[in-house]
Design a protein around this motif. Structure first.
Motif, PDB file in Angstrom:
ATOM      1  N   THR A 109       5.626   2.360  -6.155  1.00 33.62           N
ATOM      2  CA  THR A 109       5.743   1.370  -7.308  1.00 33.62           C
ATOM      3  C   THR A 109       7.061   2.051  -8.332  1.00 33.62           C
ATOM      4  O   THR A 109       7.566   1.332  -9.266  1.00 33.62           O
ATOM      5  CB  THR A 109       4.603   2.148  -7.761  1.00 33.62           C
ATOM      6  OG1 THR A 109       2.891   2.120  -7.363  1.00 33.62           O
ATOM      7  CG2 THR A 109       4.414   1.903  -9.335  1.00 33.62           C
TER       8      THR A 109
ATOM      9  N   GLU B  62       3.142   7.152  -0.384  1.00 31.96           N
ATOM     10  CA  GLU B  62       3.472   5.603  -0.068  1.00 31.96           C
ATOM     11  C   GLU B  62       3.332   4.810  -1.563  1.00 31.96           C
ATOM     12  O   GLU B  62       4.581   4.874  -1.604  1.00 31.96           O
ATOM     13  CB  GLU B  62       3.062   5.214   0.870  1.00 31.96           C
ATOM     14  CG  GLU B  62       3.659   3.945   1.436  1.00 31.96           C
ATOM     15  CD  GLU B  62       3.539   3.403   2.763  1.00 31.96           C
ATOM     16  OE1 GLU B  62       3.206   2.153   2.706  1.00 31.96           O
ATOM     17  OE2 GLU B  62       3.102   4.326   3.753  1.00 31.96           O
ATOM     18  N   LYS B  63       2.341   4.927  -2.081  1.00 35.73           N
ATOM     19  CA  LYS B  63       2.093   3.829  -2.853  1.00 35.73           C
ATOM     20  C   LYS B  63       3.109   3.998  -4.270  1.00 35.73           C
ATOM     21  O   LYS B  63       3.137   3.542  -4.867  1.00 35.73           O
ATOM     22  CB  LYS B  63       0.409   3.607  -3.710  1.00 35.73           C
ATOM     23  CG  LYS B  63       0.430   2.811  -4.440  1.00 35.73           C
ATOM     24  CD  LYS B  63      -0.963   2.644  -4.726  1.00 35.73           C
ATOM     25  CE  LYS B  63      -1.068   0.999  -5.365  1.00 35.73           C
ATOM     26  NZ  LYS B  63      -3.081   2.005  -6.117  1.00 35.73           N
TER      27      LYS B  63
ATOM     28  N   ARG C 113      -0.550   7.730   2.106  1.00 35.97           N
ATOM     29  CA  ARG C 113      -1.013   5.981   1.497  1.00 35.97           C
ATOM     30  C   ARG C 113      -0.439   6.709   0.150  1.00 35.97           C
ATOM     31  O   ARG C 113      -0.316   5.567  -0.487  1.00 35.97           O
ATOM     32  CB  ARG C 113      -2.773   5.897   2.053  1.00 35.97           C
ATOM     33  CG  ARG C 113      -2.099   4.519   1.533  1.00 35.97           C
ATOM     34  CD  ARG C 113      -1.690   3.731   2.509  1.00 35.97           C
ATOM     35  NE  ARG C 113      -2.048   2.135   2.627  1.00 35.97           N
ATOM     36  CZ  ARG C 113      -1.848   0.981   3.036  1.00 35.97           C
ATOM     37  NH1 ARG C 113      -0.113   1.626   3.037  1.00 35.97           N
ATOM     38  NH2 ARG C 113      -2.410  -0.008   2.714  1.00 35.97           N
TER      39      ARG C 113
END
Length: 87
Positions: free
Chosen positions: A60, A55-56, A52
């Motif tokens: 971004t 992925e963020k 996670r």
């Protein structure tokens, strides 16, 4: 270098229409470029099996690259290209 439009008075309707078309062209092509860049840079996060946090970070970074691409395209069309045409 002086701006010749400031010395010639108000713009005619065809000049205003041409400016509107040029602005819309810059925004639309900038948005298309931004979408393409976002998809290209975010694809590992969208289609990969990532943690996670990773992925963020990808999303971004993709948003940052897409925003920079949009800005660069708009500036290219509205600022640099007309100056090249004027000589």
């Amino acid at each position: 270098m002086r701006d010749t439009h400031a010395m010639t008075g108000p713009r005619t309707q065809p000049e205003r229409d041409a400016a509107t078309v040029e602005i819309m062209f810059a925004v639309v092509t900038g948005a298309l470029l931004a979408a393409l860049l976002f998809f290209a840079f975010a694809s590992p996060a969208l289609f990969g099996d990532l943690d996670r946090a990773v992925e963020k970070t990808w999303v971004t970074a993709a948003g940052t690259v897409a925003g920079a691409g949009f800005l660069a395209r708009v500036l290219q069309v509205l600022w640099w290209l007309p100056r090249k045409r004027r000589g």
